[in-house]
Design an enzyme around this catalytic site. Structure first.
Site, PDB file in Angstrom:
ATOM      1  N   LYS A  66       0.737  -1.193  -0.128  1.00  0.00           N
ATOM      2  CA  LYS A  66       0.118   0.040   0.008  1.00  0.00           C
ATOM      3  C   LYS A  66       1.022   1.217  -0.021  1.00  0.00           C
ATOM      4  O   LYS A  66       0.369   2.315  -0.469  1.00  0.00           O
ATOM      5  CB  LYS A  66      -0.882   0.003   1.210  1.00  0.00           C
ATOM      6  CG  LYS A  66      -1.663  -1.293   1.387  1.00  0.00           C
ATOM      7  CD  LYS A  66      -2.266  -1.183   2.836  1.00  0.00           C
ATOM      8  CE  LYS A  66      -3.073  -2.428   3.045  1.00  0.00           C
ATOM      9  NZ  LYS A  66      -2.929  -3.095   4.354  1.00  0.00           N
TER      10      LYS A  66
ATOM     11  N   ASP B 133       7.530   3.134  -2.118  1.00  0.00           N
ATOM     12  CA  ASP B 133       7.446   3.930  -1.274  1.00  0.00           C
ATOM     13  C   ASP B 133       8.834   4.311  -0.702  1.00  0.00           C
ATOM     14  O   ASP B 133       9.538   5.374  -0.778  1.00  0.00           O
ATOM     15  CB  ASP B 133       6.429   3.994  -0.012  1.00  0.00           C
ATOM     16  CG  ASP B 133       6.595   2.438   0.610  1.00  0.00           C
ATOM     17  OD1 ASP B 133       7.497   1.614  -0.071  1.00  0.00           O
ATOM     18  OD2 ASP B 133       6.123   2.107   1.598  1.00  0.00           O
TER      19      ASP B 133
ATOM     20  N   ASP C  77      15.006  -0.372   0.890  1.00  0.00           N
ATOM     21  CA  ASP C  77      15.520  -0.610   2.257  1.00  0.00           C
ATOM     22  C   ASP C  77      16.702  -1.473   1.867  1.00  0.00           C
ATOM     23  O   ASP C  77      17.945  -1.251   1.474  1.00  0.00           O
ATOM     24  CB  ASP C  77      14.493  -1.008   3.345  1.00  0.00           C
ATOM     25  CG  ASP C  77      15.061  -1.152   4.756  1.00  0.00           C
ATOM     26  OD1 ASP C  77      16.410  -0.728   4.730  1.00  0.00           O
ATOM     27  OD2 ASP C  77      14.468  -1.675   5.503  1.00  0.00           O
TER      28      ASP C  77
ATOM     29  N   LYS D 110      17.081   4.291   1.212  1.00  0.00           N
ATOM     30  CA  LYS D 110      17.809   4.159   2.359  1.00  0.00           C
ATOM     31  C   LYS D 110      18.897   3.256   2.062  1.00  0.00           C
ATOM     32  O   LYS D 110      18.811   1.979   2.292  1.00  0.00           O
ATOM     33  CB  LYS D 110      16.884   3.490   3.387  1.00  0.00           C
ATOM     34  CG  LYS D 110      16.983   3.940   4.764  1.00  0.00           C
ATOM     35  CD  LYS D 110      16.348   2.882   5.950  1.00  0.00           C
ATOM     36  CE  LYS D 110      14.941   3.346   6.012  1.00  0.00           C
ATOM     37  NZ  LYS D 110      14.218   2.406   7.162  1.00  0.00           N
TER      38      LYS D 110
ATOM     39  N   VAL E 271      10.977   5.766   9.057  1.00  0.00           N
ATOM     40  CA  VAL E 271      10.101   7.041   8.740  1.00  0.00           C
ATOM     41  C   VAL E 271       8.720   6.381   8.246  1.00  0.00           C
ATOM     42  O   VAL E 271       8.421   5.297   7.988  1.00  0.00           O
ATOM     43  CB  VAL E 271      10.732   7.449   7.417  1.00  0.00           C
ATOM     44  CG1 VAL E 271      12.047   8.185   7.735  1.00  0.00           C
ATOM     45  CG2 VAL E 271      10.956   6.756   6.319  1.00  0.00           C
TER      46      VAL E 271
ATOM     47  N   ASP F  15       4.147   3.340   6.560  1.00  0.00           N
ATOM     48  CA  ASP F  15       3.249   3.143   7.815  1.00  0.00           C
ATOM     49  C   ASP F  15       4.354   2.443   8.982  1.00  0.00           C
ATOM     50  O   ASP F  15       5.564   2.222   8.693  1.00  0.00           O
ATOM     51  CB  ASP F  15       2.458   2.137   7.208  1.00  0.00           C
ATOM     52  CG  ASP F  15       2.952   0.821   7.131  1.00  0.00           C
ATOM     53  OD1 ASP F  15       3.883   0.509   6.037  1.00  0.00           O
ATOM     54  OD2 ASP F  15       2.541  -0.360   7.673  1.00  0.00           O
TER      55      ASP F  15
ATOM     56  N   ARG G  67       0.045   6.295   7.538  1.00  0.00           N
ATOM     57  CA  ARG G  67       0.089   6.507   5.989  1.00  0.00           C
ATOM     58  C   ARG G  67      -0.624   8.003   5.552  1.00  0.00           C
ATOM     59  O   ARG G  67      -0.068   8.412   4.557  1.00  0.00           O
ATOM     60  CB  ARG G  67      -0.428   5.568   5.355  1.00  0.00           C
ATOM     61  CG  ARG G  67       0.096   4.020   5.613  1.00  0.00           C
ATOM     62  CD  ARG G  67      -0.770   3.239   4.609  1.00  0.00           C
ATOM     63  NE  ARG G  67      -0.300   1.613   4.914  1.00  0.00           N
ATOM     64  CZ  ARG G  67       0.539   0.825   4.397  1.00  0.00           C
ATOM     65  NH1 ARG G  67       1.549   1.465   3.878  1.00  0.00           N
ATOM     66  NH2 ARG G  67       0.566  -0.328   4.863  1.00  0.00           N
TER      67      ARG G  67
END
Ligand code: IMP
Ligand code: MG
Length: 183
Positions: A46, A103, A106, A134, A157, A163, A169
């Site tokens: 999401k 989003d 990582d 990141k 974050v 989230d 969100r």
């Protein structure tokens, strides 16, 4: 900013205005680079929903959108890097010029597996756009990120789609969680 979003456990990293400016720049770049192409923007649910919604409105092309939902087994003690498709695309991507919208990248495991899976579906091209990168915890160091909003330090974050346990969100800014145990 509305006091509804006041939370002493959050520190603003990027304001709504800073995000909007950067998303506009990315949209302008994609508009120039995808002129005349059959662009499909794929949002990974999401987390990417807000980024995708804003980004596509900054792209002045006749594009289409589609969505996927995946689960990565990040809670495994030994991260398998395996990715399960929870919701697949609605339309084929054969012959299309695809940009996957995330989003945040990582470890890079999710996007690495996802590009492997989508890479076998005959798209004309496949690129990656992420709002946040990141780099420090990256495992898949050769993952190529084509469009990136901001590179951030190795902090957790939330906001603007991101989230913590499915909350936050809706924050209009990106904030660092000071104490993740209390998020
Ligand atoms: P990766 O496979 O490790 O690159 O995982 C990326 C996914 O982890 C993102 O799509 C997010 O769902 C989640 N994630 C990683 N870092 C953060 C963060 O700081 N805040 C919220 N979600 C995060
Ligand atoms: Mg995500």
């Amino acid at each position: 900013m509305s006091t509804e979003f006041t939370n002493p456990n959050l520190k603003v990293l990027y304001s709504p205005a800073e995000i909007a400016q950067r998303v506009k720049e990315l949209g302008t770049q994609i508009t120039a680079e995808y002129a005349g192409k059959d662009l499909v923007m794929i949002g990974i649910l999401k987390g990417s929903c807000i980024f995708l919604a804003d980004l596509i409105r900054e792209i002045d092309l006749k594009l289409t959108i589609d969505f996927m939902a995946v689960s990565s087994y990040k809670d495994d003690t030994v991260s398998s890097g395996d990715v399960e498709i929870l919701k697949d695309l609605t339309n084929p991507i054969r012959g299309k010029d695809v940009i996957i919208c995330e989003d945040i990248v990582d470890t890079g495991l999710t996007l690495f597996r996802l590009t492997e899976m989508l890479g076998s579906r005959g798209a004309n091209s496949l690129k990656i756009a992420t709002l946040l990168d990141k780099p420090e915890p990256r495992i898949k160091k050769d993952l190529k990120i084509d469009y990136c909003g901001f590179q951030i330090p190795n902090k957790f974050v939330v906001g603007y789609g991101l989230d913590a346990a499915n909350r936050y969100r809706n924050l209009p800014f990106i904030g660092v969680v000071k104490n993740p145990a209390e998020a």
